[in-house]
Design an enzyme around this catalytic site. Structure first.
Site, PDB file in Angstrom:
ATOM      1  N   SER A  52      -9.484   1.992   3.471  1.00  0.00           N
ATOM      2  CA  SER A  52      -8.632   2.701   2.543  1.00  0.00           C
ATOM      3  C   SER A  52      -7.664   1.798   1.768  1.00  0.00           C
ATOM      4  O   SER A  52      -7.155   2.224   0.733  1.00  0.00           O
ATOM      5  CB  SER A  52      -7.839   3.770   3.290  1.00  0.00           C
ATOM      6  N   SER A 101      -9.483  -0.204   7.772  1.00  0.00           N
ATOM      7  CA  SER A 101      -8.956  -0.031   6.417  1.00  0.00           C
ATOM      8  C   SER A 101      -8.268  -1.251   5.801  1.00  0.00           C
ATOM      9  O   SER A 101      -7.943  -1.229   4.616  1.00  0.00           O
ATOM     10  CB  SER A 101      -7.975   1.147   6.377  1.00  0.00           C
ATOM     11  N   LYS A 129       0.839  -1.199   0.000  1.00  0.00           N
ATOM     12  CA  LYS A 129       0.000   0.000   0.000  1.00  0.00           C
ATOM     13  C   LYS A 129       0.874   1.249   0.000  1.00  0.00           C
ATOM     14  O   LYS A 129       1.921   1.287   0.658  1.00  0.00           O
ATOM     15  CB  LYS A 129      -0.889  -0.037   1.250  1.00  0.00           C
TER      16      LYS A 129
END
Lengths: 89, 475
Positions: free
Chosen positions: B150, B174, B75
């Site tokens: 997210s 997330s 990420k």
């Protein structure tokens, strides 16, 4: 609040965010229902004591590496804009 | 799609090389990306060098571990040395970290082949990946829908077969929520399990790094590699790391707590509820005992979270100051204007909302009414969990109240978006480990079962999730 947070907003954006934040704060206001007079606050949820290490130098970034991402540098320093407008002084 | 241990066996038997595995992955990425948009940037050149190094180890009988040569994604909030890392934000465009995050360094030491950097909501603030400063990632199960967020790019990449596993971060859900919406496994470890060094901070008292993967065993293998104390993160804990030895122990005799409040939250879709109830019935048939537990302050969790997380983010994002890294608006006549214009150009709407909210909650005159109040509610929420865990070994519920929703559906209503996290953020406020494992579908879209366990019982969360996986796949 936007200026305090160093966010540059246009006047019409200020209205837009004020309305949205008002709605969020209205939800948040439900916290007032809870009596927390005798409750201690929690800042960190997993109890850990202060953790210290030996005061010895560790590998670190070179000045060149530390400066490599800066928009502007001079003589090994970060360059910032003047605090006052040019010509004000 | 093969698991990490299957791929490891094939690599060990030399049926496939790490280089070949990488090229297969890059082909899949090329096929899927026009539809999914999971990756912000690919690192194929770095991956080829890492795959060659892995193949050398396999060829020469060097030290290999379960992750050696396995292609994965990271990420865009974890620093990768020399690779552009932007936290999904325009304000960090072009930023190349001069060091690796500890989780990344540990994966590299374990033989990582890094495919690329995955999309996310800007500074990890969001539940749909629509807040990315770059583009929207799509759910591989239906490209008109969000992947969650997210860590939406990481979840979508794993779901679409574009990575074997991925790292994400979880501040209010997330990792777990996008895992649920994309039909993959996602785990947020106990706060302090994984070092946050080199993670671009959102809310430091809530953030944790964790894996997204196709199976529970894969998640355990990745967690073993990244967990453990780190001198560079004073909140990382010196605890034994063993997530595998109990993994297959089953649920016989375990008490699974079913919190009434979690099945009554606003917006819980009937199809999600029934998929989760079916999963609980199967766990019961596998020998678990279902017990009712109460989490009475559930209704206040969202409000407390949306004070604490924005307060911490308003402080953390002060470092985005146009001086040491990132954007700078060169037209500014002075330093204050430089801050204002740069942050105006660099931050998207959700970041602005949260920075303002947090600045307000911390400002003098409002601190007691908001920030201090929220910290006290946090105490009550943590105590709810402690009390519940006296009567059960793990808490089970849906991961998210809904299946993946349509792109754009919640973008104009921040509160509706925030409600996606209502079942996950309690785990962050209390610092608990939590895992989401796919449990069937509703309206043809994946549903996630969440398992929460007490502090440091990460292995037990994995064990329950693995037990469910077995009864699910046996049916």
């Amino acid at each position: 609040m936007a200026l305090l947070a160093r966010l540059g907003l246009e006047p019409e954006e200020e209205e837009f965010y004020a309305a949205q934040l008002g709605g969020i704060l209205a939800h948040i206001d439900r916290l007032r229902e809870v009596d927390t007079e005798a409750i201690p606050p929690t800042a960190q949820v997993v109890p850990l004591a202060n953790r210290l290490r030996q005061d010895e130098p560790l590998p670190r970034l070179s000045p060149e590496e530390a400066l490599a991402n800066a928009p502007e540098t001079r003589d090994g320093y970060f360059v910032v804009k003047a605090i006052q407008d040019a010509g004000d002084a | 799609m093969a698991s990490i241990s299957e791929l490891h066996d094939r690599l060990g038997r030399r049926e496939i090389s790490a280089g070949e595995l990488l090229e297969e992955q890059l082909t899949t990425i090329e096929e899927q990306e026009p539809r999914v948009h999971a990756y912000l940037r690919l690192t194929a050149e770095l991956a080829r060098a890492q795959a060659q190094a892995a193949d050398r180890l396999f060829r020469e009988g060097g030290p290999v571990g379960p992750l050696t040569g396995i292609p994965a994604a990271i990420k865009d909030v974890l620093s990768v040395q020399g690779v552009e890392t932007t936290a999904g934000s325009k304000i960090l465009a072009g930023y190349r970290p001069p060091f690796d995050a500890t989780a990344v360094a540990r994966l590299k030491a374990a033989g990582l082949v890094l495919l690329g950097i995955t999309n996310c909501d800007e500074f990890a603030m969001g539940s749909s990946t629509e807040n990315s400063g770059y583009f929207v990632t799509r759910n591989p199960h239906d490209p008109q829908r969000v992947p969650g967020g997210s860590s939406g790019g990481s979840a979508a990449a794993v779901a679409a077969g574009e990575a074997v596993y991925a790292l994400g971060t979880d501040t209010g859900g997330s990792i777990r929520q996008p895992a649920a919406l994309c039909g993959v496994v996602g785990m947020k470890p106990t706060y302090g399990r994984v070092s946050r060094y080199g993670l671009i901070a959102f809310a430091s008292s809530l953030d944790q790094v964790g894996p997204l993967s196709r199976s529970v065993e894969d998640a355990a293998l990745v967690l073993e590699a990244i967990a453990g104390v780190d001198a560079r993160d004073a909140t990382s804990a010196d605890r034994p790391v063993d997530f595998l030895s109990e993994l297959e122990a089953g649920v016989e005799g375990l008490r699974l707590g079913v919190p009434r409040e979690y099945f009554q939250v606003e917006g819980l879709e009937p199809g999600v509820r029934s998929a989760v109830q079916e999963a609980l019935r199967r766990l019961e048939r596998a020998g678990a005992e279902l017990v009712d537990v109460e989490l009475p302050h559930t209704d206040y969790g969202l409000a407390a979270y949306y004070i604490i997380a924005p307060a911490e983010c308003s402080s953390n994002l002060a470092r985005m100051d146009s001086v040491r890294f990132g954007l700078r608006d060169e037209s500014a006549p002075n330093l204050l204007e430089s801050y204002l214009r740069t942050r105006r150009a660099g931050f998207g709407p959700e970041v602005r909302r949260r920075v303002m909210l947090g600045t307000y909650a911390l400002s003098s005159g409002y601190y007691d009414a908001y920030y201090l109040k929220a910290q006290k509610i946090r105490t009550l929420i943590a105590e709810d969990f402690q009390r519940a865990f006296r009567d059960c070994d793990a808490i089970v519920s849906a991961t998210a109240p809904t299946v993946a929703f349509e792109i754009g559906a919640k973008m104009n209503d921040p509160l509706a978006m925030y409600l996606n996290d209502v079942l996950t953020l309690g785990g962050n406020l209390a610092g608990l480990p939590g895992i989401s494992v796919p449990c069937g579908t509703s309206e043809g879209l994946p549903v996630g079962l969440q398992v929460l366990t007490p502090h440091w019982q990460d292995a037990r969360a994995l064990r329950v999730a693995r037990a469910y996986e077995m009864v699910r796949d046996a049916a």
